[in-house]
Design an enzyme around this catalytic site. Structure first.
Site, PDB file in Angstrom:
ATOM      1  N   PHE A  79       3.535  28.387  27.298  1.00 41.61           N
ATOM      2  CA  PHE A  79       4.880  28.828  26.913  1.00 41.61           C
ATOM      3  C   PHE A  79       5.891  28.016  27.713  1.00 41.61           C
ATOM      4  O   PHE A  79       5.970  28.138  28.931  1.00 41.61           O
ATOM      5  CB  PHE A  79       5.124  30.327  27.145  1.00 41.61           C
ATOM      6  CG  PHE A  79       6.465  30.729  26.604  1.00 41.61           C
ATOM      7  CD1 PHE A  79       6.623  31.054  25.261  1.00 41.61           C
ATOM      8  CD2 PHE A  79       7.596  30.711  27.409  1.00 41.61           C
ATOM      9  CE1 PHE A  79       7.877  31.371  24.738  1.00 41.61           C
ATOM     10  CE2 PHE A  79       8.851  31.028  26.890  1.00 41.61           C
ATOM     11  CZ  PHE A  79       8.991  31.358  25.552  1.00 41.61           C
ATOM     12  N   ASP A 134       5.533  22.910  35.052  1.00 39.29           N
ATOM     13  CA  ASP A 134       6.566  23.851  34.624  1.00 39.29           C
ATOM     14  C   ASP A 134       6.469  25.068  35.548  1.00 39.29           C
ATOM     15  O   ASP A 134       5.627  25.944  35.346  1.00 39.29           O
ATOM     16  CB  ASP A 134       6.361  24.241  33.154  1.00 39.29           C
ATOM     17  CG  ASP A 134       7.432  25.227  32.672  1.00 39.29           C
ATOM     18  OD1 ASP A 134       8.117  25.823  33.531  1.00 39.29           O
ATOM     19  OD2 ASP A 134       7.562  25.407  31.444  1.00 39.29           O
ATOM     20  N   LYS A 152      15.102  29.949  35.753  1.00 40.61           N
ATOM     21  CA  LYS A 152      15.065  31.388  36.049  1.00 40.61           C
ATOM     22  C   LYS A 152      15.659  31.748  37.418  1.00 40.61           C
ATOM     23  O   LYS A 152      16.866  31.848  37.541  1.00 40.61           O
ATOM     24  CB  LYS A 152      13.642  31.915  35.885  1.00 40.61           C
ATOM     25  CG  LYS A 152      13.147  31.821  34.428  1.00 40.61           C
ATOM     26  CD  LYS A 152      11.901  32.647  34.214  1.00 40.61           C
ATOM     27  CE  LYS A 152      11.243  32.362  32.872  1.00 40.61           C
ATOM     28  NZ  LYS A 152      11.930  32.942  31.732  1.00 40.61           N
TER      29      LYS A 152
HETATM   30  C1  LIG Z   1       7.027  28.671  32.016  1.00 39.27           C
HETATM   31  C2  LIG Z   1       8.301  28.751  31.232  1.00 39.27           C
HETATM   32  N1  LIG Z   1       8.909  27.621  30.844  1.00 39.27           N
HETATM   33  C3  LIG Z   1      10.064  27.641  30.162  1.00 39.27           C
HETATM   34  C4  LIG Z   1      10.662  28.827  29.807  1.00 39.27           C
HETATM   35  C5  LIG Z   1      11.943  28.815  29.018  1.00 39.27           C
HETATM   36  O1  LIG Z   1      13.010  29.243  29.787  1.00 39.27           O
HETATM   37  P1  LIG Z   1      14.381  29.717  29.088  1.00 39.27           P
HETATM   38  O2  LIG Z   1      14.098  31.024  28.417  1.00 39.27           O
HETATM   39  O3  LIG Z   1      15.357  29.843  30.222  1.00 39.27           O
HETATM   40  O4  LIG Z   1      14.762  28.646  28.114  1.00 39.27           O
HETATM   41  C6  LIG Z   1      10.066  30.031  30.194  1.00 39.27           C
HETATM   42  C7  LIG Z   1      10.670  31.329  29.827  1.00 39.27           C
HETATM   43  O5  LIG Z   1      10.061  32.367  29.834  1.00 39.27           O
HETATM   44  C8  LIG Z   1       8.854  29.992  30.917  1.00 39.27           C
HETATM   45  O6  LIG Z   1       8.224  31.109  31.292  1.00 39.27           O
END
Ligand SMILES: Cc1ncc(COP(=O)(O)O)c(C=O)c1O
Length: 404
Positions: A145, A230, A259
């Site tokens: 994700f 990530d 976040k």
């Molecule tokens: C591992 C990871 N990458 C990227 C994102 C995307 O972040 P955003 O919702 O701020 O676009 C999330 C969101 O849950 C995430 O958990």
């Protein structure tokens, strides 16, 4: 009668009436919060065990972060990157130092950080590695994700996230998570990057087998491929270290952060990497009107300073053991498995008992807010300011839900 006087039902109805149904929130309407606690419009209190999917690692309205935001609101909020403002360099420098990297590129949302990482990796591939034009590929993992943009959902393996949003962006190869042989087989001369979550959060806090992340690091180095971690959900103290990669002493080529970087106040994301990687971007090739704005930087500087003390990583590691002990005590008593890293837990409920959604609804009735992920899995990610007693309280409520 008393039900008629509550504000929650009407507020839930209005929210459903006036918004697209791209979420299925719990029927709780929050009006204020402090630390690890939320209060709803009817005055009921809830222990927050989601923390905005880790965006609230420092709790709600951490005094230092609120102070920084207020002070900045009174001076300067936005310049765009057409000009430089006085918070910008400090933010980039302090975050780069926290990451052990040369440079930082600030954006806003997590998905934008991921998109930035993809663009930088491709450009690096063509300009530095010498990949054939138009042929760059990036290896990603099943169950990933990384956000919701059209390119990112193109390589999602979750049909809900992906179906009917094509045509899909090419250039991604999906391999099973945790499988080094599959990764070895997938890397070819056009591979520019391996993009992974060091722990898959949305998938249910899935921790890869020991040795996987060092193996990914080794393969990337041997094949001149960038390792993009990530750490948007796993990073910034959540797992008991600054980064989840730290657990195995792994240093990726690029950190994607988001976040918690915004302190639960403003969206702040960033890519951190060395100059030989981020240096491929030249003026006009990437950007964002709000990325690196003064308010975002002022708050994020304080976030980085909070992390630099190590206090939150320590709390997460220590209290995480208490959470682990509590949850492991429920395995066989309604739970089939738990995975815990710091204050982050994936909790698999016996599907014969209830779904994750039902468990979260029942927890809500008991004053604890958590979020289901897939099927009967729920994710616990309380703010790192939670106390040991509050963790015990959350575990006791879960035990009561499972026993009911
Ligand atoms: C591992 C990871 N990458 C990227 C994102 C995307 O972040 P955003 O919702 O701020 O676009 C999330 C969101 O849950 C995430 O958990």
């Amino acid at each position: 009668m008393i039900e008629d006087m509550l504000r929650t039902p009407g507020a839930v109805r209005d929210a459903e009436r006036w918004t697209a149904h791209n979420y299925h929130p719990l029927p709780v309407v929050v009006s204020s919060a402090e630390g690890a606690w939320l209060t709803d419009v009817d005055g009921r209190r809830y222990l927050d065990c989601l923390a905005g999917y880790s965006a609230l690692n420092f709790g709600h309205r951490h005094p230092k972060l609120i102070e920084a935001a207020h002070a900045q609101l009174d001076r300067l909020t936005l310049t765009s990157r057409a000009f430089i403002h006085d918070q910008f360099a400090d933010f980039c420098k302090e975050l780069a130092e926290l990451c052990g990297k040369d440079l930082v590129l600030p954006m806003n949302t997590g998905a934008e950080a991921v998109e930035t990482g993809i663009k930088v990796a491709r450009k690096w591939g063509y300009q530095v590695k010498g990949v054939t034009p138009g042929q760059a590929n990036i290896v990603v993992a099943e169950g990933n994700f990384h956000g919701r943009t059209t390119t990112i959902v193109s390589f999602s393996t979750d049909e809900d996230a992906r179906a009917d949003f094509g045509p899909y962006t090419p250039g991604f190869t999906v391999v099973p998570y945790g499988d080094l042989d599959a990764l070895t087989a997938a890397i070819d001369e056009n591979t520019v990057a391996v993009l992974l979550e060091p722990i898959q959060g949305e998938q249910g806090v899935v921790v890869p087998p020991e040795g996987y992340l060092p193996g990914v690091r080794r393969l990337c180095t041997e094949n001149n491929v960038l390792f993009i971690a990530d750490e948007i959900q796993s990073g910034l103290g959540r797992t008991g270290h600054t980064f989840a990669c730290d657990h195995e002493g792994v240093v990726p080529d690029m950190y994607l952060l988001g976040k918690a970087l915004g302190g639960g106040i403003v969206p702040v994301s960033a890519v951190a990497a060395n100059a030989d990687v981020l240096g491929v971007l030249k003026p006009g090739q990437h950007g964002s009107t709000f990325g690196g704005n003064p308010l975002a930087c002022a708050v994020a500087i304080e976030v980085v300073r909070l992390l630099a003390t190590g206090e939150f990583q320590r709390r997460s590691a220590e209290l995480g053991e208490r959470l682990r002990a509590g949850l492991e005590g429920l395995v066989g008593k309604g739970l089939v498995a738990v995975r815990v890293r710091g204050l982050w837990a994936g909790v698999d409920i016996d599907p014969a008992l209830m779904t994750g959604r039902q468990a979260c609804e029942r927890l809500m009735e008991r004053g604890v807010l958590a979020k289901d992920t897939h099927g009967s899995t729920i994710r616990l990610a309380p703010p790192l300011v939670i106390t040991g007693e509050e963790i015990d309280h959350a575990v006791a409520q879960l035990a009561a839900v499972l026993a009911a």
